[in-house]
Motif scaffolding. Sequence first.
Motif, mmCIF file in Angstrom:
data_model
loop_
_atom_site.group_PDB
_atom_site.id
_atom_site.type_symbol
_atom_site.label_atom_id
_atom_site.label_comp_id
_atom_site.label_asym_id
_atom_site.label_seq_id
_atom_site.Cartn_x
_atom_site.Cartn_y
_atom_site.Cartn_z
ATOM 1 N N GLU A 1 78.942 -13.873 -18.263
ATOM 2 C CA GLU A 1 80.097 -13.177 -18.859
ATOM 3 C C GLU A 1 81.292 -13.289 -17.907
ATOM 4 O OE1 GLU A 1 78.952 -11.798 -21.803
ATOM 5 O OE2 GLU A 1 77.007 -12.450 -21.050
ATOM 6 N N LYS B 1 84.800 -19.615 -19.583
ATOM 7 C CA LYS B 1 84.521 -20.801 -20.396
ATOM 8 C C LYS B 1 85.367 -20.879 -21.664
ATOM 9 C CE LYS B 1 80.568 -18.449 -22.078
ATOM 10 N NZ LYS B 1 81.407 -17.839 -23.133
ATOM 11 N N GLU C 1 79.139 -20.177 -30.224
ATOM 12 C CA GLU C 1 77.906 -19.506 -30.646
ATOM 13 C C GLU C 1 77.757 -18.212 -29.863
ATOM 14 O OE1 GLU C 1 74.422 -21.943 -30.475
ATOM 15 O OE2 GLU C 1 75.202 -23.310 -31.963
ATOM 16 N N PRO C 2 77.308 -17.142 -30.468
ATOM 17 C CA PRO C 2 77.130 -17.070 -31.910
ATOM 18 C C PRO C 2 78.489 -16.967 -32.608
ATOM 19 C CG PRO C 2 76.656 -14.935 -30.907
ATOM 20 C CD PRO C 2 76.938 -15.878 -29.788
ATOM 21 N N ARG D 1 76.919 -12.595 -35.423
ATOM 22 C CA ARG D 1 77.487 -12.232 -34.119
ATOM 23 C C ARG D 1 77.782 -10.735 -34.036
ATOM 24 N NH1 ARG D 1 80.460 -14.788 -29.834
ATOM 25 N NH2 ARG D 1 81.750 -13.242 -28.811
ATOM 26 N N LEU E 1 76.245 -8.356 -31.116
ATOM 27 C CA LEU E 1 77.068 -7.805 -30.034
ATOM 28 C C LEU E 1 77.403 -6.323 -30.196
ATOM 29 C CD1 LEU E 1 79.546 -10.709 -29.165
ATOM 30 C CD2 LEU E 1 77.180 -10.352 -28.499
ATOM 31 N N TYR F 1 69.826 -15.553 -33.024
ATOM 32 C CA TYR F 1 70.531 -16.671 -32.376
ATOM 33 C C TYR F 1 70.116 -17.997 -33.005
ATOM 34 C CZ TYR F 1 72.622 -13.749 -28.798
ATOM 35 O OH TYR F 1 73.380 -12.804 -28.159
ATOM 36 N N ARG G 1 72.505 -20.599 -35.022
ATOM 37 C CA ARG G 1 72.607 -21.994 -34.532
ATOM 38 C C ARG G 1 72.268 -22.996 -35.629
ATOM 39 N NH1 ARG G 1 70.097 -21.385 -29.717
ATOM 40 N NH2 ARG G 1 72.169 -20.689 -29.093
ATOM 41 N N ASP H 1 81.511 -23.390 -27.255
ATOM 42 C CA ASP H 1 81.427 -22.265 -26.323
ATOM 43 C C ASP H 1 80.026 -21.651 -26.479
ATOM 44 O OD1 ASP H 1 81.844 -19.894 -24.927
ATOM 45 O OD2 ASP H 1 83.834 -19.556 -25.778
ATOM 46 N N ARG H 2 79.114 -22.041 -25.618
ATOM 47 C CA ARG H 2 77.684 -21.696 -25.626
ATOM 48 C C ARG H 2 76.916 -22.472 -26.705
ATOM 49 N NH1 ARG H 2 76.734 -17.708 -22.067
ATOM 50 N NH2 ARG H 2 78.179 -15.971 -21.893
ATOM 51 N N ALA I 1 72.136 -21.224 -23.666
ATOM 52 C CA ALA I 1 72.303 -19.769 -23.596
ATOM 53 C C ALA I 1 71.013 -19.077 -24.031
ATOM 54 C CB ALA I 1 73.472 -19.321 -24.465
ATOM 55 N N THR I 2 70.344 -19.623 -25.049
ATOM 56 C CA THR I 2 69.082 -19.022 -25.492
ATOM 57 C C THR I 2 67.981 -19.242 -24.452
ATOM 58 O OG1 THR I 2 69.722 -19.434 -27.773
ATOM 59 C CG2 THR I 2 67.427 -18.912 -27.396
ATOM 60 N N TYR J 1 69.269 -16.674 -21.500
ATOM 61 C CA TYR J 1 69.311 -15.226 -21.797
ATOM 62 C C TYR J 1 67.984 -14.719 -22.371
ATOM 63 C CZ TYR J 1 74.372 -14.610 -21.025
ATOM 64 O OH TYR J 1 75.628 -14.524 -20.469
ATOM 65 N N GLN J 2 67.498 -15.437 -23.436
ATOM 66 C CA GLN J 2 66.289 -14.928 -24.093
ATOM 67 C C GLN J 2 65.023 -15.375 -23.362
ATOM 68 O OE1 GLN J 2 69.133 -15.762 -26.144
ATOM 69 N NE2 GLN J 2 69.236 -13.532 -26.081
ATOM 70 N N PHE K 1 76.094 -6.909 -24.281
ATOM 71 C CA PHE K 1 75.648 -7.712 -23.145
ATOM 72 C C PHE K 1 76.345 -7.322 -21.860
ATOM 73 C CE2 PHE K 1 73.900 -10.123 -26.501
ATOM 74 C CZ PHE K 1 72.747 -10.642 -25.955
HETATM 75 P P1 TMP Z 1 80.207 -14.812 -25.518
HETATM 76 O O1 TMP Z 1 80.649 -13.480 -25.029
HETATM 77 O O2 TMP Z 1 80.229 -15.885 -24.487
HETATM 78 O O3 TMP Z 1 80.852 -15.227 -26.799
HETATM 79 O O4 TMP Z 1 78.638 -14.689 -25.847
HETATM 80 C C1 TMP Z 1 78.133 -13.641 -26.549
HETATM 81 C C2 TMP Z 1 76.908 -13.067 -25.900
HETATM 82 O O5 TMP Z 1 75.744 -13.612 -26.525
HETATM 83 C C3 TMP Z 1 76.774 -13.346 -24.427
HETATM 84 O O6 TMP Z 1 76.481 -12.133 -23.786
HETATM 85 C C4 TMP Z 1 75.580 -14.226 -24.293
HETATM 86 C C5 TMP Z 1 74.797 -13.948 -25.528
HETATM 87 N N1 TMP Z 1 74.011 -15.082 -26.023
HETATM 88 C C6 TMP Z 1 72.618 -15.053 -25.900
HETATM 89 O O7 TMP Z 1 72.053 -14.111 -25.350
HETATM 90 N N2 TMP Z 1 71.907 -16.088 -26.401
HETATM 91 C C7 TMP Z 1 72.481 -17.150 -27.046
HETATM 92 O O8 TMP Z 1 71.791 -18.076 -27.486
HETATM 93 C C8 TMP Z 1 73.934 -17.169 -27.153
HETATM 94 C C9 TMP Z 1 74.598 -18.310 -27.846
HETATM 95 C C10 TMP Z 1 74.639 -16.109 -26.647
#
Ligand code: TMP
Length: 213
Positions: free
Chosen positions: A9, A13, A36-37, A47, A51, A67, A71, A92-93, A97-98, A101-102, A158
């Motif tokens: 965060e 980007k 994404e998302p 999204r 969020l 997610y 996608r 942008d992601r 990211a998955t 993060y996951q 997040f």
């Molecule tokens: P962003 O703030 O960069 O737009 O991303 C949104 C949030 O979603 C960010 O905290 C990361 C999270 N994220 C995941 O956890 N897994 C994913 O696959 C994607 C694309 C985003």
Amino acid sequence: MFISFEGIEGCGKTTQVHRLARRLEALGIPVRTTREPGGTAIGEEIRSVLLDARNQHLSPLAELFLYAADRSQHVQDVIRPALAEGKWVLCDRYVDATTVYQGYSRGLDMHLVRVLNETATGGLLPDITFLLDCPVEVGLGRALHRNREMALEGQDRFELEQKQFHESVREGYLKLSDSEKERFILIDATRAEEEMETVIFKHIRPLLGHQKK
Ligand code: TMP
């Protein structure tokens, strides 16, 4: 050409996606920026569920599937058609990211994460992934500042996570980039926006004229 941008965060980007798009467009290159998302109308709805700070009880698996759903729609409706038209897609992601993060940080089964990523994308990977890396304090500081500037209400789900979680996200991205050196380009995201733009474009310049679908 398909390029994704990743990072913790507040790494900057989103700004760099737009700066690179402006540069490419100035050279007459057709560009499609997306994220994404949320890269499609359905994705924007997904999204907002993901969020929403009120959804603290969203289960990790439900989150993973959302997610993947986002996608799948995105690849089908936006990314593949834009690449087929010869556009440069700046995303942008994306799948990383998955994975981070996951998979890495939430600790979900990495095999499942891989299968879902592959299924949602049909195996489509970016040609290049820029990882914008900076310390968590720098990123979260920027994210908080941005929210205030945009008069957003506090932080999203997040950004509210523990600092430790963000540290593990940073570590996960660094490990992943190290294991896929041919695709990842590491960018020092403590630099000023203009400097980052220049460094990123230095990596892009040699590719101009070598567009592939
Ligand atoms: P962003 O703030 O960069 O737009 O991303 C949104 C949030 O979603 C960010 O905290 C990361 C999270 N994220 C995941 O956890 N897994 C994913 O696959 C994607 C694309 C985003």
